[in-house]
Design an enzyme around this catalytic site. Structure first.
Site, PDB file in Angstrom:
ATOM      1  N   HIS A  17      48.753  -7.424  74.273  1.00 28.36           N
ATOM      2  CA  HIS A  17      47.813  -6.599  73.504  1.00 28.36           C
ATOM      3  C   HIS A  17      48.437  -6.237  72.163  1.00 28.36           C
ATOM      4  CE1 HIS A  17      44.273  -3.646  73.830  1.00 28.36           C
ATOM      5  NE2 HIS A  17      44.771  -3.494  72.607  1.00 28.36           N
ATOM      6  N   HIS A  19      47.243  -6.452  67.922  1.00 30.30           N
ATOM      7  CA  HIS A  19      46.176  -6.768  66.967  1.00 30.30           C
ATOM      8  C   HIS A  19      46.759  -7.351  65.691  1.00 30.30           C
ATOM      9  CE1 HIS A  19      42.662  -4.805  68.955  1.00 30.30           C
ATOM     10  NE2 HIS A  19      43.622  -4.082  69.532  1.00 30.30           N
ATOM     11  N   ASP A  21      45.407  -7.584  62.735  1.00 29.62           N
ATOM     12  CA  ASP A  21      45.168  -6.731  61.567  1.00 29.62           C
ATOM     13  C   ASP A  21      45.853  -5.376  61.691  1.00 29.62           C
ATOM     14  OD1 ASP A  21      43.483  -6.085  63.645  1.00 29.62           O
ATOM     15  OD2 ASP A  21      41.752  -5.633  62.393  1.00 29.62           O
ATOM     16  N   GLY A 178      36.790  -1.637  69.444  1.00 34.07           N
ATOM     17  CA  GLY A 178      36.084  -0.663  68.623  1.00 34.07           C
ATOM     18  C   GLY A 178      35.890   0.620  69.400  1.00 34.07           C
ATOM     19  N   HIS A 205      38.534  -3.847  75.986  1.00 26.39           N
ATOM     20  CA  HIS A 205      39.069  -2.529  75.671  1.00 26.39           C
ATOM     21  C   HIS A 205      38.285  -1.500  76.498  1.00 26.39           C
ATOM     22  CE1 HIS A 205      41.160  -4.215  72.205  1.00 26.39           C
ATOM     23  NE2 HIS A 205      41.692  -3.024  71.959  1.00 26.39           N
ATOM     24  N   GLU A 208      40.419   3.882  77.243  1.00 27.41           N
ATOM     25  CA  GLU A 208      41.330   4.417  76.230  1.00 27.41           C
ATOM     26  C   GLU A 208      40.768   5.745  75.739  1.00 27.41           C
ATOM     27  OE1 GLU A 208      43.416   3.188  71.965  1.00 27.41           O
ATOM     28  OE2 GLU A 208      41.582   2.180  72.604  1.00 27.41           O
ATOM     29  N   ASP A 297      49.976  -2.721  70.663  1.00 31.60           N
ATOM     30  CA  ASP A 297      48.660  -2.450  70.081  1.00 31.60           C
ATOM     31  C   ASP A 297      48.664  -2.759  68.593  1.00 31.60           C
ATOM     32  OD1 ASP A 297      46.001  -1.842  70.172  1.00 31.60           O
ATOM     33  OD2 ASP A 297      46.254   0.310  70.307  1.00 31.60           O
TER      34      ASP A 297
END
Length: 378
Positions: A17, A19, A21, A178, A205, A208, A297
């Protein structure tokens, strides 16, 4: 003996996991922003790096997600995407990661006229270049890709089809991401049904910022293979006065089915999913033998790495090299590449790597040292 920082850095790590970006180098953000005329909160890389952490360190997932406006803004050309992906692979490899699944949302990189297919091809080219550079530096890594659909948008079926189209060239799975509240995964059932028909893997996701209903829908309605975060499964656990823990129906199902939890300790604290590292459910879930994995993350927003996450967990819960190996094997068991390739990484890379570290420790009697910055993190 607690692992030294050098041992932690050298330990073979597996990440599921991360990202794309959320892991840019601050210097790259500054450089790319200057080329496209995007205004940043700071023009000095070091100052900008601090801004990302401070802005993300709000306790709110929604505020945390705002920081991505700046990274996504500079990732709108094929050249930029290839550069960012190559640097991502290099940075992970330099931190001792031997296998990584890195995710991003192709639909967020179309502002300058790229097509979805062009975005995917640019990122894959970057990962292959990064793998090449890492191998030349003596730190081989394999990077696989998850394509993410944004849960507040309506392109999930299109992104799912993209996953299937490129699954033989580096893309191994699908994700939705998101803000969870108000955007349940069941809005994207068409995409998940399509992926199941095509024998494709996907994670969601869930658990969370939102609690058990999000996890339940991700598993029982959508059929997720893994839970992105899943930290809120702790809401279905109850500790008694004698220290025993009673599992609710959903918590028991997740453990019994060995559903992987993509836990991201530092990020979970930043977004308010856990009050602190010390109070993070990671320790409890590990003790109860859930299939826990350690993840970053967003390395930029959390100013972190896999080594730093492991150091924090060791400092808090007393984990050692055997635990690290267990986390890595858990992750590879849960990876979206074929079984024989997972088994080869476990038997030919991870286990020999940890065996070598333990042998070296026995040989030279390494003494533990504090990991840089570990005690300062929450």
């Amino acid at each position: 003996m607690a692992p030294t920082w050098e041992e932690i850095r050298a330990a073979p790590k597996v990440i599921l996991h991360d990202h794309l970006d959320g892991g840019l180098r601050p210097s790259t953000v500054v450089d790319l922003a200057s080329r496209v005329g995007h205004e940043l909160p700071a023009s000095d890389p070091e100052e900008l790096g601090r801004w990302f952490v401070e802005a993300a360190d709000s306790g709110s997932l929604e505020r945390y997600l705002e920081t991505f406006q700046h990274t996504v803004a500079v990732m709108q050309t094929s050249e930029a995407l290839t550069r960012v992906a190559a640097e991502c692979a290099e940075d992970l490899a330099a931190d001792g990661v031997v296998y990584a699944e890195v995710r991003y949302a192709p639909e967020q990189h179309l502002d300058a006229g790229l097509t979805l297919d062009e975005v995917v091809r640019a990122v894959e080219a970057g990962f292959r270049e990064g793998e090449r550079r890492a191998a030349e530096a003596g730190r081989p890594i394999r990077v696989a890709t998850l394509l993410t659909a944004m849960r507040h948008a309506a392109r999930s079926r299109e992104i799912a089809e993209l996953v299937v189209r490129y699954r033989d060239t580096g893309v191994v799975g699908f994700d939705i991401a998101g803000a969870e509240a108000g955007f349940p995964p069941t809005r994207h059932l068409d995409a998940f049904e399509y992926l199941r028909r095509e024998n494709a893997h996907f994670t969601i996701h869930a658990g969370e910022a939102f609690g058990l209903p999000s996890i339940w829908e991700a598993l029982q309605w959508c059929g997720a293979d893994r839970l992105g975060h899943g930290v809120r499964i702790v809401d279905d656990l109850a500790a008694s006065e004698d220290g025993n823990v009673k599992l609710g129906r959903l918590a028991a199902y997740v453990r019994d089915k060995r559903i992987p939890l993509e836990l991201c300790p530092s990020s979970n604290v930043q977004t308010g999913a856990a009050p602190s590292i010390e109070e993070h459910p990671f320790g409890l879930l590990t003790r109860l033998r859930y299939r826990v994995t350690v993840n970053t993350d967003n390395r930029l927003m959390s100013n972190t790495s896999m080594s730093r996450e492991l150091a924090l967990l060791s400092e808090t819960f007393g984990y050692d090299l055997d635990d690290y190996q267990w986390f890595a094997v858990n992750a590879l068991k849960s990876a979206f590449i074929p079984f024989d390739e997972r088994l080869a990484l476990i038997n030919d890379v991870v286990k020999p790597g940890y065996a070598a570290l333990k042998a070296q420790r026995t040989l030279i009697g390494l003494r533990p040292v504090a990991a840089p910055g570990a005690s300062s993190a929450r």
